[in-house]
Design a protein around this motif. Structure first.
Motif, PDB file in Angstrom:
ATOM      1  N   GLU A  41       1.513   5.511   0.788  1.00 50.09           N
ATOM      2  CA  GLU A  41       1.416   6.348   1.987  1.00 50.09           C
ATOM      3  C   GLU A  41       0.043   7.001   2.132  1.00 50.09           C
ATOM      4  O   GLU A  41      -0.411   7.253   3.242  1.00 50.09           O
ATOM      5  CB  GLU A  41       2.501   7.426   1.963  1.00 50.09           C
ATOM      6  CG  GLU A  41       3.908   6.878   2.175  1.00 50.09           C
ATOM      7  CD  GLU A  41       4.938   7.980   2.264  1.00 50.09           C
ATOM      8  OE1 GLU A  41       4.535   9.168   2.258  1.00 50.09           O
ATOM      9  OE2 GLU A  41       6.138   7.658   2.339  1.00 50.09           O
ATOM     10  N   ASN A  42      -0.616   7.282   1.008  1.00 42.74           N
ATOM     11  CA  ASN A  42      -1.910   7.970   1.085  1.00 42.74           C
ATOM     12  C   ASN A  42      -3.085   7.015   1.268  1.00 42.74           C
ATOM     13  O   ASN A  42      -4.233   7.452   1.330  1.00 42.74           O
ATOM     14  CB  ASN A  42      -2.135   8.834  -0.161  1.00 42.74           C
ATOM     15  CG  ASN A  42      -2.209   8.016  -1.451  1.00 42.74           C
ATOM     16  OD1 ASN A  42      -1.881   6.837  -1.452  1.00 42.74           O
ATOM     17  ND2 ASN A  42      -2.634   8.653  -2.528  1.00 42.74           N
ATOM     18  N   GLU A  43      -2.833   5.733   1.364  1.00 41.95           N
ATOM     19  CA  GLU A  43      -3.907   4.756   1.577  1.00 41.95           C
ATOM     20  C   GLU A  43      -4.108   4.575   3.080  1.00 41.95           C
ATOM     21  O   GLU A  43      -3.738   3.561   3.669  1.00 41.95           O
ATOM     22  CB  GLU A  43      -3.578   3.445   0.872  1.00 41.95           C
ATOM     23  CG  GLU A  43      -3.584   3.576  -0.651  1.00 41.95           C
ATOM     24  CD  GLU A  43      -3.268   2.275  -1.357  1.00 41.95           C
ATOM     25  OE1 GLU A  43      -4.215   1.593  -1.780  1.00 41.95           O
ATOM     26  OE2 GLU A  43      -2.074   1.935  -1.499  1.00 41.95           O
ATOM     27  N   ASN A  44      -4.723   5.565   3.702  1.00 38.33           N
ATOM     28  CA  ASN A  44      -4.802   5.629   5.160  1.00 38.33           C
ATOM     29  C   ASN A  44      -5.733   4.590   5.770  1.00 38.33           C
ATOM     30  O   ASN A  44      -5.705   4.388   6.984  1.00 38.33           O
ATOM     31  CB  ASN A  44      -5.251   7.029   5.585  1.00 38.33           C
ATOM     32  CG  ASN A  44      -4.245   8.089   5.186  1.00 38.33           C
ATOM     33  OD1 ASN A  44      -3.038   7.852   5.242  1.00 38.33           O
ATOM     34  ND2 ASN A  44      -4.737   9.251   4.775  1.00 38.33           N
TER      35      ASN A  44
ATOM     36  N   THR B 191       0.826  -1.202   0.000  1.00 44.46           N
ATOM     37  CA  THR B 191       0.000   0.000   0.000  1.00 44.46           C
ATOM     38  C   THR B 191       0.867   1.262   0.000  1.00 44.46           C
ATOM     39  O   THR B 191       1.999   1.266   0.481  1.00 44.46           O
ATOM     40  CB  THR B 191      -0.937   0.037   1.217  1.00 44.46           C
ATOM     41  OG1 THR B 191      -0.174  -0.196   2.405  1.00 44.46           O
ATOM     42  CG2 THR B 191      -2.009  -1.026   1.089  1.00 44.46           C
TER      43      THR B 191
ATOM     44  N   ARG C  10      -7.908   0.028  11.276  1.00 46.60           N
ATOM     45  CA  ARG C  10      -7.261   0.071   9.970  1.00 46.60           C
ATOM     46  C   ARG C  10      -7.195  -1.333   9.392  1.00 46.60           C
ATOM     47  O   ARG C  10      -7.069  -2.328  10.113  1.00 46.60           O
ATOM     48  CB  ARG C  10      -5.854   0.662  10.082  1.00 46.60           C
ATOM     49  CG  ARG C  10      -5.853   2.075  10.637  1.00 46.60           C
ATOM     50  CD  ARG C  10      -4.461   2.622  10.783  1.00 46.60           C
ATOM     51  NE  ARG C  10      -3.926   3.041   9.495  1.00 46.60           N
ATOM     52  CZ  ARG C  10      -2.685   3.475   9.331  1.00 46.60           C
ATOM     53  NH1 ARG C  10      -1.844   3.520  10.346  1.00 46.60           N
ATOM     54  NH2 ARG C  10      -2.270   3.866   8.136  1.00 46.60           N
TER      55      ARG C  10
ATOM     56  N   GLU D 196      -3.028  -0.411   7.299  1.00 52.24           N
ATOM     57  CA  GLU D 196      -1.796  -0.319   8.054  1.00 52.24           C
ATOM     58  C   GLU D 196      -0.642   0.007   7.111  1.00 52.24           C
ATOM     59  O   GLU D 196      -0.653  -0.372   5.942  1.00 52.24           O
ATOM     60  CB  GLU D 196      -1.502  -1.643   8.764  1.00 52.24           C
ATOM     61  CG  GLU D 196      -2.349  -1.934   9.964  1.00 52.24           C
ATOM     62  CD  GLU D 196      -1.844  -3.115  10.755  1.00 52.24           C
ATOM     63  OE1 GLU D 196      -2.188  -3.224  11.933  1.00 52.24           O
ATOM     64  OE2 GLU D 196      -1.105  -3.961  10.194  1.00 52.24           O
ATOM     65  N   SER D 197       0.366   0.668   7.631  1.00 52.15           N
ATOM     66  CA  SER D 197       1.539   0.991   6.827  1.00 52.15           C
ATOM     67  C   SER D 197       2.215  -0.283   6.327  1.00 52.15           C
ATOM     68  O   SER D 197       2.462  -1.216   7.099  1.00 52.15           O
ATOM     69  CB  SER D 197       2.533   1.790   7.674  1.00 52.15           C
ATOM     70  OG  SER D 197       3.711   2.061   6.955  1.00 52.15           O
TER      71      SER D 197
END
Length: 239
Positions: free
Chosen positions: A27-30, A25, A114, A33-34
């Motif tokens: 960074e803008n796919e809030n 994913t 998330r 999870e990262s």
């Protein structure tokens, strides 16, 4: 060992199953999870090579086998009791989860809400050498909508061994291993299998990357889940 699907009718497998790659994913796919791993986009039909790759050996380990099944459920039936006649007196009912329509993946974290993306379960907390012996998950789609199960083609032991070559034998394979594997640019195929209301699966979710999906569906889908040790063929196959 990799993804192995039990089937007797190749046409039935092709009709239910599609294939895609994965990605990490952005960074803008809030909502995620990262570093979560998700399907990369376009799903395609299975090729002959895909079918060969998921065909189980003559004597597969039941604990690593995927089966698409029809559990014996009727309206009003107590879900807690559904797995009791299946041969494992220690089977555990895990409860239900409701997925909204059109979700690429469905599992979220209870703490933050998330989405996890594709992940490994860890109910049995098994080390590398025993990871293939975990209990399988039984899922029943309660509807009202259709859903899919997404399964990774590469197994947790292979990924753990690749990412930790010096000490994999002492590791507990984890979702983070798959995330690092994909972030390094290594390819992973995933298979999406359609489950209509009343359909289900038995799958080694401690061993294979997986998640549910309602992508492209316009109705929500509830699912019920159990963990147990069931021999191949315990439930009628839909393939």
């Amino acid at each position: 060992m990799a993804l192995h699907i039990a089937y007797g009718d190749q046409a039935a497998l092709r009709a239910r199953c599609q294939v895609a790659a994965v990605r990490t994913t952005r960074e803008n796919e809030n909502a995620y999870e990262s570093g979560a791993v998700v399907p990369a986009g376009q799903w395609r039909p299975m090729t002959d090579a895909d079918i060969k790759s998921v065909t189980a050996p003559r004597r597969p380990l039941d604990s690593t086998l995927v089966e698409i099944v029809r559990p014996p459920f009727q309206e009003g039936f107590a879900l807690d009791d559904l797995a009791r006649p299946m041969g494992d007196p220690d089977a555990v009912y895990l409860g239900q989860a409701l997925a909204k329509p059109d979700m690429a993946t469905t599992t979220d974290t209870h703490e933050e809400g998330r989405l996890l993306g594709l992940h490994l379960d860890n109910w049995d907390k098994l080390r590398y050498a025993d990871k293939h012996t975990g209990r399988r998950r039984l899922c029943l789609n309660l509807g009202p909508g259709t859903r899919h199960v997404i399964l990774g083609a590469i197994d947790a032991q292979t990924v753990c061994r690749t990412m930790h070559p010096a000490d994999y034998i002492h590791r507990y394979p984890h979702t983070s291993d798959f995330r690092a594997y994909v972030a390094d640019g290594r390819p992973v195929r995933v298979f999406r299998i359609r489950l209509r209301p009343g359909d289900g699966y038995l799958a080694p979710t401690e061993y294979l990357l997986h998640d549910g999906s309602t992508e492209g569906e316009d109705e929500p889908s509830a699912a019920a889940f159990w963990l147990g040790r069931w021999p191949r063929g315990t439930l009628p196959s839909l393939l």
